[in-house]
Design a protein around this motif. Structure first.
Motif: not given
Lengths: 466, 466
Positions: A285-287, B17-18, B21, B58-59, B61-62
């Motif tokens: 999940a995620g990067r 999202y990246q 992030y 998502t961002a 969470s990472q």
């Protein structure tokens, strides 16, 4: 000396000279031919045995080469003065060490091994075959002690792009297994260095340090990983950590703790961090979490990785990225060690990288392992009510904390009695005083199929519900 | 905190999202977002940036997984308290370590390497390819720590039949290179053990012992090999010898001396002999000299061999035969080490044995090397008048004693100036006080073709005749 009574067998497959040689040698060894006694002349013995002088000459030459007889100029051959009695054993001993009888599990939640159906056999076979060709003289020479330069370049690119590692091919040392790299590091650092290891941690680490006679100290973890205060107290110079996915607990070390450890390393010239990124390829999940090494601005981190999880453990290829000044020290002290990985394997792995196969294989495996992990988590949540799953959504194993009243030993044994292999977490503690009180077991899922995972968890349910 | 001013690029290949992030992470690292400051809510930020809440989720969470932000229940997300300033380097360093410029010789009398035209490429390629197949799960597991059992059985048979070694598969440990086997042995024996090495001898031995922090003593040789009296005086517990073909002098140890050394070992429980049989496959006259291990009746000899000379050094497969009681100790102390040779290579080598290829290859190579040695000896006798050839009719190198008035250094340098590489014998001495007074050089002949040998000796004649 006694007379030579050998009967040469002209029908035998064994050459006549060899029959004669063996006979004389035996007589010398068993003492029938006394020390310093003279052997018959070649001509005389040949006439007596009715063989050619050449046969006698060849047998005598061999005995001479092995030192059983000596030649004195213009006098002839004499039995050497051999001290001590020899018994040359005729046969090999029979098998003397029995392998332990292996218990036959139905399903093993092993954390060693990979998915059996997904190794790229066809591609690897072709690439390995093609790597062996008669025009490549490098296959017939001892190669670069750091490992094949092209492969090191491919690894450097991969580490830079996917793991945020700062490196060049010149800083990489290829070897076979983390344990060999650690042995190199132990030899690279001064003899009085003290090593800190995570407690709980990878079981073999303490054995490697112990066996290499290096001092080591288990250092306790909290929820963020190895504790800097405890590290400081341990007096260690080098700390070995698994920040991307702590083994065995499965936690990801937050950036704060990473910086605290980097600061610890920065506070003393002797200090280093060994970052073992053993299964960082798999985050679902995620990067991906970038490496600790990528955060390091003062050249204090030694980054270690391998292809045991990403390809197969049996390929035995690992690598480390050294800080610049340690590369120089490595050259001075340890570059006499030959890289233990066969040249053909290194060449093949590089082709595998360059053809984009490694990246594709990783992407594929990430999906496969993600599905396996999801299946396992789903089944555990569904069937095992008293269980909490620990660790990040990453890697090839999970940890279960179990609150059903059974001890860890009871959990492992009852699972075994149902044909399931799980691993009690206490075996990864080097010092049990810091152990978490909730009974916990580790479940690896890489080698099981999804339907096997389901069946195995059902069996665990039965085993753990009495 | 400052407001979030990122401009998301909807045209970019990089997911939204990246981008988010990476932006937040950068602002946290460079200090723009202060410790413990609150981040906007997911809904608020999504509305502000005109992206979906999922992108923000998502961002976040990472960032959470990496520890850059923390979540507080019913309150939201906060920037973590990060101590210390980070500079994440963007690029790899440029190549920083230059390889030494290599002098280009016309011909090298190297003693490392094999005949370039005779490796069985076709067979090995096919066998290695066939060893990789999807039905063989052993290729996806960590194998036996001692090495593949079938291969060990083949090696045991070979050693028994051709070298007179007493052994079974259970006593063999497979590894990659003599140096790794020696490291295992150093770890197997007590820390206070002292090792004797031949003087002159194999250059790397002292480096291995030194690097592993084991005490070692060079012990002088006479014409029969290592001297038992000197050995006794050295106080060593373990002696490393090359009795079949001493490196570098090329002498074969006579049976008498062998027995003296076995008796030395028998006189004390601590003592052992390590027999390195590094090129014993090649004897060109008479039968092979049986191993010292085969004479041993008290389980005191550790026999070491490899495929570096018989196949190619780049295959990196070596083995040792342990005395029975040391096998037990190995199991207790060192069986956690994984065998460093890839499974496919071990399987292929076993197939190579079982198909009779190894024996055929050896027989072929023996003839090829015999012809090369004869050519070299002929040319030397013919062209170099002040030279005496030392050593037995065996192995892959010869030693020349040269009486033309030049020093060893002058011999090596003048050869180099004519494009020829030879090896001065003094580099194999660990203690020059015992060195032979006649200038001597070592010439390996395995990698040169016969016509090259002729040309090289002609050039040596010119180089050494002024």
């Amino acid at each position: 000396m006694n007379s030579i009574t050998v009967r040469l067998n002209y029908q035998s497959d064994k050459p006549l000279y060899q029959q004669l040689y063996e006979y004389i040698k035996k007589e010398i060894i068993n003492g029938s031919f006394k020390n310093n006694s003279k052997l018959p002349s070649k001509r005389g013995l040949a006439a007596y045995l009715q063989c050619s002088q050449n046969t006698v000459q060849t047998a005598y030459s061999q005995l001479l080469a092995e030192g059983y007889i000596t030649s004195r100029q213009r006098s002839g051959y004499y039995v050497s003065a051999i001290d001590g009695i020899l018994n040359i054993k005729e046969d090999c001993e029979k098998k003397e060490i029995k392998n332990n009888e292996k218990y036959k599990y139905k399903y093993e939640f092993s954390h060693d091994g990979v998915d059996f159906d997904s190794f790229p056999f066809l591609i690897w076979r072709k690439i390995l075959k093609d790597s062996i060709n008669e025009y490549d003289h490098s296959l017939l020479k001892t190669g670069d002690p750091q490992g094949d330069e092209n492969l090191r370049r491919s690894i450097a690119n991969y580490l830079h792009d996917s793991r945020g590692v700062n490196c060049t091919a010149e800083r990489i040392i290829i070897s076979s297994g983390t344990e060999f790299l650690l042995q190199l590091l132990i030899q690279l650092f001064d003899e009085d260095y003290i090593y800190a290891i995570e407690n709980p941690g990878y079981q073999k680490l303490n054995m490697i340090f112990k066996s290499s006679r290096a001092e080591y100290r288990p250092v306790a973890l909290d929820e963020y990983g190895l504790m800097p205060d405890e590290l400081l107290k341990s007096n260690a110079d080098v700390v070995c950590i698994t920040p991307s996915h702590q083994f065995p607990t499965g936690t990801i070390m937050p950036v704060n703790r990473r910086i605290a450890l980097l600061n610890w390393a920065g506070d003393d010239l002797r200090r280093y961090i060994i970052e073992d990124d053993y299964d960082s390829e798999f985050k679902y999940a995620g990067r991906p979490i970038p490496s600790l090494q990528g955060l390091d601005t003062s050249d204090k981190v030694i980054y270690i990785g391998s292809f045991s999880k990403s390809l197969t453990p049996s390929i035995r290829i690992s690598y480390m990225v050294l800080p610049k000044h340690l590369v120089r020290r490595y050259y001075e002290k340890l570059s006499f060690y030959i890289c233990p990985v066969p040249a053909a394997e290194q060449k093949a792995l590089n082709t595998f990288f360059e053809g984009g196969h490694f990246e594709r294989h990783l992407n594929r495996m990430r999906n496969i392992y993600k599905a396996k992990r999801e299946a396992l988590v789903y089944e555990v949540n569904n069937l095992l009510p008293d269980v909490k799953i620990e660790g990040a959504n990453a890697g090839l194993h999970i940890v279960l904390k179990i609150n059903n009243g059974m001890t860890e030993q009871q959990l492992v044994t009852s699972a075994k009695n149902s044909g399931i292999r799980v691993f009690g977490l206490s075996q990864y503690y080097f010092n049990l005083s810091v152990q978490n009180s909730t009974p916990s077991v580790l479940l690896g899922f890489a080698t099981l199929k999804i339907d096997e995972i389901k069946k195995a968890v059902e069996l665990l349910k039965k085993a753990w519900s009495n």
